[in-house]
Write a protein that holds these residues in place. Structure first.
Motif, mmCIF file in Angstrom:
data_model
loop_
_atom_site.group_PDB
_atom_site.id
_atom_site.type_symbol
_atom_site.label_atom_id
_atom_site.label_comp_id
_atom_site.label_asym_id
_atom_site.label_seq_id
_atom_site.Cartn_x
_atom_site.Cartn_y
_atom_site.Cartn_z
ATOM 1 N N GLY A 1 -10.212 -65.794 55.085
ATOM 2 C CA GLY A 1 -11.995 -66.824 55.582
ATOM 3 C C GLY A 1 -12.826 -66.655 55.094
ATOM 4 N N ARG A 2 -13.473 -65.495 54.335
ATOM 5 C CA ARG A 2 -14.766 -65.200 54.239
ATOM 6 C C ARG A 2 -14.452 -65.935 52.836
ATOM 7 N NH1 ARG A 2 -18.423 -64.330 57.217
ATOM 8 N NH2 ARG A 2 -17.567 -62.179 57.857
ATOM 9 N N VAL A 3 -13.350 -65.130 52.201
ATOM 10 C CA VAL A 3 -13.971 -66.192 50.805
ATOM 11 C C VAL A 3 -13.383 -67.678 50.561
ATOM 12 C CG1 VAL A 3 -13.428 -65.970 48.128
ATOM 13 C CG2 VAL A 3 -12.920 -64.021 49.975
ATOM 14 N N LEU A 4 -12.616 -68.270 51.376
ATOM 15 C CA LEU A 4 -12.573 -69.764 51.671
ATOM 16 C C LEU A 4 -13.575 -70.802 52.498
ATOM 17 C CD1 LEU A 4 -10.809 -71.615 50.434
ATOM 18 C CD2 LEU A 4 -9.931 -71.504 53.197
ATOM 19 N N SER A 5 -14.580 -69.824 53.301
ATOM 20 C CA SER A 5 -16.035 -70.119 54.188
ATOM 21 C C SER A 5 -16.818 -70.285 52.656
ATOM 22 C CB SER A 5 -16.470 -69.533 55.388
ATOM 23 O OG SER A 5 -17.180 -69.687 55.574
ATOM 24 N N THR A 6 -17.149 -69.108 52.083
ATOM 25 C CA THR A 6 -18.176 -69.001 51.111
ATOM 26 C C THR A 6 -18.204 -70.395 50.355
ATOM 27 O OG1 THR A 6 -18.221 -67.047 51.650
ATOM 28 C CG2 THR A 6 -19.472 -68.422 49.926
ATOM 29 N N THR A 7 -17.027 -70.332 49.384
ATOM 30 C CA THR A 7 -16.909 -71.102 48.704
ATOM 31 C C THR A 7 -16.256 -72.479 48.874
ATOM 32 O OG1 THR A 7 -14.886 -70.477 48.703
ATOM 33 C CG2 THR A 7 -15.072 -70.068 46.879
ATOM 34 N N PHE A 8 -15.971 -72.825 50.028
ATOM 35 C CA PHE A 8 -16.378 -74.202 50.783
ATOM 36 C C PHE A 8 -17.265 -74.686 50.410
ATOM 37 C CE2 PHE A 8 -15.102 -77.787 53.885
ATOM 38 C CZ PHE A 8 -14.130 -78.658 52.566
ATOM 39 N N ALA A 9 -18.286 -73.963 51.749
ATOM 40 C CA ALA A 9 -19.464 -74.198 51.513
ATOM 41 C C ALA A 9 -20.565 -74.252 50.638
ATOM 42 C CB ALA A 9 -20.349 -73.133 52.515
ATOM 43 N N SER A 10 -20.122 -73.860 49.384
ATOM 44 C CA SER A 10 -20.929 -73.932 48.358
ATOM 45 C C SER A 10 -20.999 -75.610 47.731
ATOM 46 C CB SER A 10 -20.446 -72.948 47.475
ATOM 47 O OG SER A 10 -20.662 -71.915 47.782
ATOM 48 N N GLY A 11 -20.028 -76.608 48.207
ATOM 49 C CA GLY A 11 -19.508 -77.269 46.949
ATOM 50 C C GLY A 11 -18.599 -77.397 46.274
ATOM 51 N N VAL A 12 -17.631 -75.815 46.642
ATOM 52 C CA VAL A 12 -16.313 -76.476 45.690
ATOM 53 C C VAL A 12 -15.525 -76.842 46.354
ATOM 54 C CG1 VAL A 12 -14.559 -75.078 44.327
ATOM 55 C CG2 VAL A 12 -17.085 -73.872 44.792
ATOM 56 N N PRO A 13 -14.612 -77.685 45.299
ATOM 57 C CA PRO A 13 -12.988 -78.277 45.660
ATOM 58 C C PRO A 13 -12.139 -77.707 46.485
ATOM 59 C CG PRO A 13 -14.373 -79.303 43.813
ATOM 60 C CD PRO A 13 -14.868 -78.319 43.868
ATOM 61 N N LEU A 14 -11.670 -77.969 47.649
ATOM 62 C CA LEU A 14 -10.541 -77.483 48.720
ATOM 63 C C LEU A 14 -9.714 -76.389 47.607
ATOM 64 C CD1 LEU A 14 -10.300 -75.918 51.128
ATOM 65 C CD2 LEU A 14 -8.625 -78.105 51.825
ATOM 66 N N VAL A 15 -9.325 -77.470 46.660
ATOM 67 C CA VAL A 15 -8.257 -76.865 45.925
ATOM 68 C C VAL A 15 -8.502 -75.491 44.814
ATOM 69 C CG1 VAL A 15 -6.009 -77.632 43.890
ATOM 70 C CG2 VAL A 15 -6.594 -78.300 45.922
ATOM 71 N N ASP A 16 -9.462 -76.002 44.008
ATOM 72 C CA ASP A 16 -10.491 -74.596 42.787
ATOM 73 C C ASP A 16 -10.636 -73.253 43.959
ATOM 74 O OD1 ASP A 16 -10.084 -76.106 41.398
ATOM 75 O OD2 ASP A 16 -11.981 -77.383 41.716
ATOM 76 N N ALA A 17 -11.054 -73.786 45.316
ATOM 77 C CA ALA A 17 -11.258 -72.617 46.379
ATOM 78 C C ALA A 17 -10.291 -71.874 46.676
ATOM 79 C CB ALA A 17 -12.190 -73.298 47.324
ATOM 80 N N LEU A 18 -9.697 -72.593 46.839
ATOM 81 C CA LEU A 18 -7.857 -71.509 47.035
ATOM 82 C C LEU A 18 -7.411 -70.754 45.684
ATOM 83 C CD1 LEU A 18 -6.328 -74.899 48.812
ATOM 84 C CD2 LEU A 18 -7.065 -72.378 49.477
ATOM 85 N N GLU A 19 -8.033 -71.561 44.959
ATOM 86 C CA GLU A 19 -7.479 -70.686 43.439
ATOM 87 C C GLU A 19 -7.900 -69.503 43.269
ATOM 88 O OE1 GLU A 19 -5.201 -70.261 40.303
ATOM 89 O OE2 GLU A 19 -5.279 -71.984 40.980
ATOM 90 N N SER A 20 -9.855 -69.519 43.475
ATOM 91 C CA SER A 20 -10.264 -68.430 43.685
ATOM 92 C C SER A 20 -9.779 -67.291 45.109
ATOM 93 C CB SER A 20 -11.749 -68.490 44.306
ATOM 94 O OG SER A 20 -12.843 -69.923 43.477
ATOM 95 N N VAL A 21 -9.408 -67.741 46.554
ATOM 96 C CA VAL A 21 -9.109 -66.992 47.023
ATOM 97 C C VAL A 21 -8.096 -66.526 47.198
ATOM 98 C CG1 VAL A 21 -8.021 -67.712 49.830
ATOM 99 C CG2 VAL A 21 -10.506 -68.643 49.447
ATOM 100 N N SER A 22 -7.009 -66.683 46.232
ATOM 101 C CA SER A 22 -5.390 -66.399 45.946
ATOM 102 C C SER A 22 -5.232 -64.648 45.408
ATOM 103 C CB SER A 22 -4.732 -67.054 44.715
ATOM 104 O OG SER A 22 -5.001 -67.383 43.487
ATOM 105 N N GLY A 23 -6.910 -64.344 44.403
ATOM 106 C CA GLY A 23 -6.923 -63.144 43.985
ATOM 107 C C GLY A 23 -8.117 -62.512 44.874
ATOM 108 N N ALA A 24 -8.400 -62.853 45.430
ATOM 109 C CA ALA A 24 -9.730 -61.844 46.229
ATOM 110 C C ALA A 24 -9.038 -61.629 47.798
ATOM 111 C CB ALA A 24 -10.696 -63.188 47.180
ATOM 112 N N THR A 25 -7.388 -62.114 48.083
ATOM 113 C CA THR A 25 -7.158 -61.476 49.500
ATOM 114 C C THR A 25 -6.671 -60.052 49.271
ATOM 115 O OG1 THR A 25 -4.651 -62.439 48.639
ATOM 116 C CG2 THR A 25 -6.200 -63.608 50.411
#
Length: 406
Positions: free
Chosen positions: A276-300
């Motif tokens: 929730g924290r990483v996806l919220s931060t990346t999505f709110a920063s204007g990163v497209p959802l698919v790209d944001a999920l790519e970042s989230v996968s390694g941060a869980t």
């Protein structure tokens, strides 16, 4: 490219600034000539430039994620106050105590001062600034909102590192119980039991089965304690190397840890909170959802959730809603899925994901506190059983002898 691969070194310099005033300082560079050129570019006429001598004892402290979070928070504060970027680096660096961090920030500052973008300068240090950090800074620079982005990154780092610290605390307590119990038992078996054994030799009668069992273990420990200790050290080393080298083994351990009582639930909730924290931060920063999920996968922080997020990414890229894909994975709790669904429907996905993170971080916090309170009496109980059992075993023959005499 070859020049970038050279190792950065710290240099100390003395010289005059544009106004002719004497000044001195530290700077990082690959060689003496480049450092002098760098100083001249900044309007400094160097008189003396030399490599910074290394301290006789020890060196730079390790740079931790908390250090990076502190640096980010201070940079965000400086920039919000209207201080220019390069000057912000100077002010922040002066206030840092960790020499290693000072050198790192000085290097980034010099790269930025010489024309490199902030994100580009950070990308030269992947050990301390991961792709997610660099991508967010890059987005902030391009959008002209770097101070807000740094503030958001600082909040994300502070929350995630605090969460990691709490999870580590939860994992440490059970290990502490086992280690303390093993050490106390080993000392009793090697040092205390032999004293009773010499006393029992003069009894001239058969010892109780429990007492004989303890004496046999004691004799074995006295003879093989070094092998046991060596075996434990080797086992720990092999386990750590297997975790580092084998992705399959690491994934298996991640899956097993989630099944553990109490600790598994804490790890489960912490993974949802990180999601929730990483996806919220990346999505709110204007990163497209698919790209944001790519970042989230390694941060869980867990293979089960990593695989689930990668599956969600594939589903979302093919048109599936985020909440529907989360439900299909059968990994995320119902509350997290429902809050995500509300966020998607209302158009406030980043806010709802932040609520998911806040809720599960709070739950992890409460569970760790409860575990700590539970483990303290448990340590006493385990030690009481071990020490009490050994004492009873040693005094049984004395009680029996007293009954015979009576």
């Amino acid at each position: 490219m070859a020049e970038k691969a050279e190792k950065l070194q710290a240099f100390v310099w003395e010289g005059k600034d544009r106004k002719g005033n004497k000044s001195k300082g530290e700077v990082s560079g690959t060689n003496l000539a480049l450092v002098k050129a760098q100083l001249r570019k900044q309007g400094i006429i160097p008189d003396k430039v030399k490599k910074k001598p290394k301290p006789l004892f020890g060196g730079s402290k390790k740079i931790t994620p908390f250090d990076i979070a502190l640096f980010t928070r201070q940079m965000a504060t400086m920039m919000k106050a209207g201080v220019p970027l390069v000057q912000s680096f100077d002010i922040v660096t002066d206030g840092l105590e960790n020499q290693g961090l000072r050198e790192l920030i000085a290097t980034v500052r010099n790269d930025v001062a010489s024309g490199t973008s902030f994100a580009g300068a950070l990308r030269r240090h992947p050990k301390h600034f991961d792709d997610l950090y660099c991508n967010l800074v890059d987005s902030g620079e391009k959008a002209g909102a770097l101070e807000q982005m740094l503030d958001r990154i600082a909040l994300y780092l502070e929350k995630t590192e605090t969460l990691k610290k709490k999870v580590k605390k939860a994992m440490t307590y059970p290990i502490a119980v086992i280690v303390v119990a093993m050490i106390v038992t080993a000392i009793l078996l090697v040092k205390v039991v032999p004293q009773f054994e010499s006393l029992f030799q003069g009894f001239g009668a058969d010892l109780p089965v429990f007492t004989q069992f303890i004496i046999n273990i004691s004799e074995w420990m006295q003879e093989w304690w070094f092998i046991v200790l060596l075996g434990i050290v080797i086992a720990i080393f092999v386990f750590k190397e297997a975790l580092r080298r084998s992705q399959k083994f690491s994934d298996f351990i991640d899956k097993y840890l989630l099944k553990l009582p109490i600790v598994g639930e804490i790890l489960d909730k912490s993974a949802v909170a990180k999601f929730g924290r990483v996806l919220s931060t990346t999505f709110a920063s204007g990163v497209p959802l698919v790209d944001a999920l790519e970042s989230v996968s390694g941060a869980t922080g867990n293979a089960v959730y990593r695989d689930a997020v990668l599956q969600i990414r594939d589903d979302v890229s093919s048109g599936t809603q985020l909440q529907a894909s989360m439900k299909i994975t059968d990994v995320f709790p119902v509350m997290a899925v429902q809050l995500t669904a509300i966020g998607e429907e209302s158009g406030n996905l980043d806010e709802m994901l932040e609520k998911v993170a806040d809720h599960y971080e709070s739950e992890v916090d409460d569970m760790v506190d409860n575990l700590t309170a539970l483990m303290e009496p448990m340590i006493m109980a385990v030690l009481g059983v071990l020490v009490g059992g050994l004492i009873v075993g040693m005094y049984l023959p004395i009680f029996q002898m007293g009954q015979v005499v009576g």
